[in-house]
Design a protein around this motif. Structure first.
Motif, short mmCIF file in Angstrom:
data_model
loop_
_atom_site.label_atom_id
_atom_site.label_comp_id
_atom_site.label_asym_id
_atom_site.label_seq_id
_atom_site.Cartn_x
_atom_site.Cartn_y
_atom_site.Cartn_z
N THR A 1 0.84 -1.19 0.00
CA THR A 1 0.00 0.00 0.00
C THR A 1 0.88 1.24 0.00
O THR A 1 2.01 1.20 0.47
CB THR A 1 -0.95 0.03 1.22
N ASP A 2 0.36 2.31 -0.53
CA ASP A 2 1.05 3.59 -0.50
C ASP A 2 0.33 4.58 0.40
O ASP A 2 0.56 5.78 0.32
CB ASP A 2 1.18 4.18 -1.91
N THR A 3 -0.55 4.10 1.27
CA THR A 3 -1.23 4.97 2.22
C THR A 3 -0.17 5.62 3.09
O THR A 3 0.69 4.95 3.67
CB THR A 3 -2.21 4.14 3.08
N TRP A 4 -0.22 6.97 3.20
CA TRP A 4 0.88 7.71 3.80
C TRP A 4 1.18 7.29 5.22
O TRP A 4 2.33 7.16 5.61
CB TRP A 4 0.63 9.22 3.71
N TRP A 5 0.15 7.04 6.04
CA TRP A 5 0.43 6.76 7.44
C TRP A 5 1.01 5.37 7.63
O TRP A 5 1.78 5.12 8.56
CB TRP A 5 -0.80 6.98 8.32
N ILE A 6 0.71 4.46 6.73
CA ILE A 6 1.32 3.12 6.79
C ILE A 6 2.77 3.21 6.31
O ILE A 6 3.67 2.65 6.93
CB ILE A 6 0.51 2.11 5.96
N ARG A 7 3.01 3.93 5.22
CA ARG A 7 4.37 4.09 4.72
C ARG A 7 5.23 4.85 5.74
O ARG A 7 6.42 4.57 5.89
CB ARG A 7 4.37 4.85 3.38
N TYR A 8 4.63 5.80 6.44
CA TYR A 8 5.34 6.56 7.45
C TYR A 8 5.81 5.64 8.59
O TYR A 8 6.88 5.82 9.13
CB TYR A 8 4.40 7.65 7.98
N LEU A 9 5.01 4.64 8.91
CA LEU A 9 5.36 3.71 9.99
C LEU A 9 6.44 2.71 9.56
O LEU A 9 6.93 1.95 10.39
CB LEU A 9 4.12 2.97 10.48
N ASP A 10 6.82 2.71 8.28
CA ASP A 10 7.92 1.85 7.83
C ASP A 10 9.25 2.30 8.41
O ASP A 10 10.20 1.53 8.48
CB ASP A 10 8.04 1.89 6.30
N SER A 11 9.33 3.55 8.80
CA SER A 11 10.59 4.10 9.30
C SER A 11 10.90 3.57 10.70
O SER A 11 10.08 3.62 11.60
CB SER A 11 10.51 5.63 9.34
N ALA A 12 12.11 3.08 10.88
CA ALA A 12 12.54 2.57 12.20
C ALA A 12 12.57 3.71 13.22
O ALA A 12 12.27 3.49 14.40
CB ALA A 12 13.90 1.91 12.09
N ARG A 13 12.90 4.92 12.78
CA ARG A 13 12.91 6.05 13.72
C ARG A 13 11.51 6.32 14.27
O ARG A 13 11.36 6.64 15.45
CB ARG A 13 13.44 7.31 13.02
N VAL A 14 10.51 6.23 13.41
CA VAL A 14 9.13 6.46 13.87
C VAL A 14 8.71 5.35 14.83
O VAL A 14 8.09 5.61 15.86
CB VAL A 14 8.16 6.57 12.67
N GLN A 15 9.05 4.13 14.52
CA GLN A 15 8.72 3.01 15.40
C GLN A 15 9.40 3.19 16.75
O GLN A 15 8.80 2.95 17.80
CB GLN A 15 9.14 1.69 14.75
#
Length: 138
Positions: free
Chosen positions: A3-17
């Motif tokens: 998916t390219d849904t922004w909030w899911i793609r945003y959570l791909d970042s290890a820094r955000v996690q």
């Protein structure tokens, strides 16, 4: 499922996690029964510092940060760079199709991946089109 849904793609970042995990731990900290002494508050202080630093590193990538890239309707002809990347794989022996694509697209940079000696011999036909070449087969 991709998916390219922004909030899911945003959570791909290890820094955000990492930031989310820190915030959850900081919210749970008062309920963990730690002592209120100076030493007992040290993990809380370090957690707040780490969360602040993580937020500082992540913030420029959120949807509310202004975009810094220039927006242009079209790139002027003299400023364009055409790049062609081909992952040919050693077992592929359809060199003529690739050579035709290269000759029809006239790339400024042509990068070929997963070649072997057979491919190097076929790609030598393009030496007149590319004056600077680096060929390396590990």
């Amino acid at each position: 499922m991709e998916t390219d849904t922004w909030w899911i793609r945003y959570l791909d970042s290890a820094r955000v996690q990492f930031l989310i995990a820190l915030v959850v731990l900081l919210l749970l900290y008062p309920f963990l029964g730690q002592s209120r002494s100076l030493l007992g508050g040290m993990p809380l202080g370090l957690g707040v510092l780490a969360a602040g630093y993580s937020f500082y590193k992540v913030y420029p990538y959120n949807p509310f940060w202004p975009e810094e890239a220039m927006e242009v309707a079209a790139c002027p002809e003299g400023s364009r760079v055409r790049i062609l990347v081909a992952n040919v794989q050693k077992t592929n022996e359809q060199a003529q199709e690739l050579l035709d694509i290269v000759r029809s697209t006239h790339p400024d940079l042509f990068l070929v991946l997963k070649t072997d000696q057979w491919w190097d011999e076929r790609l030598r036909q393009l030496s007149d089109q590319f004056s600077h070449q680096v060929q390396h087969i590990p």
